[in-house]
Design a protein around this motif. Structure first.
Motif, short mmCIF file in Angstrom:
data_model
loop_
_atom_site.label_atom_id
_atom_site.label_comp_id
_atom_site.label_asym_id
_atom_site.label_seq_id
_atom_site.Cartn_x
_atom_site.Cartn_y
_atom_site.Cartn_z
N VAL A 68 0.86 -1.18 0.00
CA VAL A 68 0.00 0.00 0.00
C VAL A 68 0.90 1.23 0.00
N ASP A 75 -2.58 6.05 -1.35
CA ASP A 75 -3.49 4.97 -0.96
C ASP A 75 -3.54 4.86 0.57
N LYS A 76 -2.37 4.91 1.19
CA LYS A 76 -2.26 4.83 2.65
C LYS A 76 -3.01 5.98 3.31
N ARG A 130 -6.83 5.64 2.96
CA ARG A 130 -7.34 4.59 3.83
C ARG A 130 -7.44 5.07 5.28
N GLY A 160 -11.00 5.53 7.10
CA GLY A 160 -11.25 4.69 8.26
C GLY A 160 -11.52 5.52 9.51
N PRO A 206 -9.96 -0.31 6.80
CA PRO A 206 -9.06 0.57 6.04
C PRO A 206 -8.05 1.30 6.94
N THR A 262 -5.23 -1.30 7.63
CA THR A 262 -4.41 -1.58 6.45
C THR A 262 -3.58 -0.37 6.05
N GLY A 263 -4.13 0.83 6.27
CA GLY A 263 -3.36 2.03 5.99
C GLY A 263 -2.20 2.20 6.94
N CYS A 315 -2.21 -4.66 2.55
CA CYS A 315 -3.60 -5.07 2.37
C CYS A 315 -3.62 -6.53 1.95
#
Length: 63
Positions: free
Chosen positions: A5, A9-10, A13, A17, A39, A42-43, A48
């Protein structure tokens, strides 16, 4: 677990979230808002579990 990630994207997320969790805690949305934990986690981890299954990777490649 190899990071898959990347930066934007990070960030997206983590923001999404945290927003879902915040809205849930304030009572604006129902209990389904706790799905924001996924999210957010995962961030924060940078990994992910679904990306390898889909063949995706948003991390910049290292030359």
């Amino acid at each position: 677990m190899k990071a898959n990630v990347g930066g934007i994207d990070k960030l997206l997320r983590i923001v999404a979230g945290a927003a879902l969790i915040g809205l849930t805690l304030s009572g604006v949305i129902g209990m389904w808002g706790w799905i924001g934990v996924i999210p957010l986690a995962t961030g924060l981890m940078g990994w992910c579990p679904f990306y390898p299954l889909l063949g995706l990777n948003s991390c910049p490649s290292k030359s």
